[in-house]
Design an enzyme around this catalytic site. Structure first.
Site, mmCIF file in Angstrom:
data_model
loop_
_atom_site.group_PDB
_atom_site.id
_atom_site.type_symbol
_atom_site.label_atom_id
_atom_site.label_comp_id
_atom_site.label_asym_id
_atom_site.label_seq_id
_atom_site.Cartn_x
_atom_site.Cartn_y
_atom_site.Cartn_z
ATOM 1 N N THR A 220 0.759 -1.200 -0.121
ATOM 2 C CA THR A 220 -0.144 -0.022 0.108
ATOM 3 C C THR A 220 0.854 1.221 -0.046
ATOM 4 O O THR A 220 0.243 2.337 -0.623
ATOM 5 C CB THR A 220 -0.745 -0.076 1.286
ATOM 6 O OG1 THR A 220 -1.756 -1.097 1.139
ATOM 7 C CG2 THR A 220 -1.810 1.241 1.282
ATOM 8 N N SER B 83 1.626 -7.091 -0.818
ATOM 9 C CA SER B 83 2.293 -8.178 0.009
ATOM 10 C C SER B 83 1.247 -9.607 0.335
ATOM 11 O O SER B 83 1.739 -10.682 0.601
ATOM 12 C CB SER B 83 2.876 -7.743 1.244
ATOM 13 O OG SER B 83 1.728 -7.500 2.287
ATOM 14 N N GLN B 84 0.005 -9.600 -0.135
ATOM 15 C CA GLN B 84 -0.854 -10.505 -0.208
ATOM 16 C C GLN B 84 -0.433 -11.572 -1.140
ATOM 17 O O GLN B 84 -0.335 -12.643 -1.154
ATOM 18 C CB GLN B 84 -2.320 -10.294 -0.331
ATOM 19 C CG GLN B 84 -2.598 -9.787 -1.573
ATOM 20 C CD GLN B 84 -2.405 -8.144 -1.784
ATOM 21 O OE1 GLN B 84 -1.851 -7.696 -1.146
ATOM 22 N NE2 GLN B 84 -2.771 -7.838 -2.895
ATOM 23 N N THR C 296 1.585 -4.527 4.441
ATOM 24 C CA THR C 296 1.271 -4.763 5.558
ATOM 25 C C THR C 296 0.755 -6.151 5.964
ATOM 26 O O THR C 296 0.996 -6.610 6.773
ATOM 27 C CB THR C 296 0.303 -3.700 6.485
ATOM 28 O OG1 THR C 296 -0.880 -3.714 5.609
ATOM 29 C CG2 THR C 296 0.841 -2.298 6.425
ATOM 30 N N ASP C 297 0.302 -6.657 4.742
ATOM 31 C CA ASP C 297 -0.751 -7.987 5.045
ATOM 32 C C ASP C 297 0.450 -9.032 5.429
ATOM 33 O O ASP C 297 0.202 -9.801 6.288
ATOM 34 C CB ASP C 297 -1.141 -8.357 3.579
ATOM 35 C CG ASP C 297 -2.371 -7.447 3.474
ATOM 36 O OD1 ASP C 297 -2.963 -6.921 4.293
ATOM 37 O OD2 ASP C 297 -2.938 -7.681 2.442
HETATM 38 N N1 ASP Z 1 -2.732 -5.513 0.829
HETATM 39 C C1 ASP Z 1 -1.788 -4.513 0.922
HETATM 40 C C2 ASP Z 1 -0.554 -5.155 0.969
HETATM 41 O O1 ASP Z 1 -0.070 -5.856 1.789
HETATM 42 C C3 ASP Z 1 -2.010 -3.983 2.511
HETATM 43 C C4 ASP Z 1 -0.774 -2.871 2.778
HETATM 44 O O2 ASP Z 1 0.070 -2.853 2.539
HETATM 45 O O3 ASP Z 1 -1.323 -2.140 3.677
HETATM 46 O O4 ASP Z 1 0.475 -4.887 0.179
#
Ligand code: ASP
Length: 237
Positions: free
Chosen positions: A37, A83-84, A116-117
């Site tokens: 993100t 990062s998913q 963050t994932d």
């Molecule tokens: N789906 C995003 C990721 O992990 C979430 C994030 O970065 O906050 O890339």
């Protein structure tokens, strides 16, 4: 007229010499971007939906020019995924690059931007396989780079300030976000939307970071990096 010109030339030379001395004494930090993100973008500044991993390392660094006042910065793009969608192949490429860079005497620390994932999984993995005491600092954001008030630039600034701090050495892989410094082993993401999502519930924070000023509370007691069983040859288990 000539004396004015001479005075301004001398002043310019003095400023440029001071900048060179500053650059020579500042730590050398490499930022490795993997997506997330923090590199996400949306069509408007206020919409909730966005796409992760859209913006490259140059744009991420341009959003926070203040990092150049605290370190000599270079950036590299390792991947650009949400990062998913993190994969073993990206993990191995990232770990190899971090170990290569940290083996160089002129690299003082690494910052990694990430989604963050799976930030907790990647930081845990790197904490086991990085064979260096130099700082490795991961950071992320809950709001995309195009948001009204993105959290990424300050998180990157704080992450660089931690990576540039000699007191960060030997504490394993760290996660710096939302003004807190977490250990890779304790760090977890607790909420899908909240910028206060980052917590170290089990072992508490390693420290806090206020606009580049680091305060250290503890060091991780578990084996990590150079003391990990996976860290490479010559390491006692
Ligand atoms: N789906 C995003 C990721 O992990 C979430 C994030 O970065 O906050 O890339």
């Amino acid at each position: 007229m000539i004396s004015k010109l001479l005075t301004s030339t001398v002043a310019l030379l003095a400023v440029s010499a001071a900048l060179q001395v500053n650059a020579a004494t500042m730590p050398n930090i490499v930022i490795l971007a993997t997506g997330g993100t923090i590199a996400g973008s949306a069509e408007s500044q206020t919409q909730a939906g966005y796409t992760s991993g859209q913006v490259g390392i140059d744009i991420l660094m341009d959003a926070v020019p203040q990092i150049k006042d605290i370190a000599n910065i270079t950036g590299e793009q390792v991947s650009n995924v949400g990062s998913q969608d993190m994969t073993d192949a990206i993990w191995l490429k990232l770990a190899e690059r971090v170990n290569q860079l940290l083996a160089k005497p002129d690299v003082d620390g690494i910052v990694i931007t990430h989604g963050t994932d799976t930030l907790e999984e990647t930081s845990y993995f790197l904490n086991l396989v990085i064979n260096s005491k130099k700082p490795v600092v991961m950071t992320a954001a809950m709001r995309p780079s195009t948001a009204l008030s993105p959290d990424g630039p300050l998180n990157i600034y704080n992450a660089v300030a931690v990576a540039a701090d000699k007191n960060a050495q030997g504490r394993g892989v760290l996660v710096v976000a939302n003004d807190d410094i977490h250990g890779a082993r304790s760090f977890t993401k607790t909420n899908t939307n909240d910028v206060q999502t980052y917590k170290s519930i089990e072992y508490s924070l390693i420290g806090v970071n206020l606009k580049g000023q680091n305060r250290w509370f503890r060091s991780p007691v578990h084996r990590h990096t150079t003391a990990s069983a996976n860290a490479g040859e010559g390491v006692e288990n």
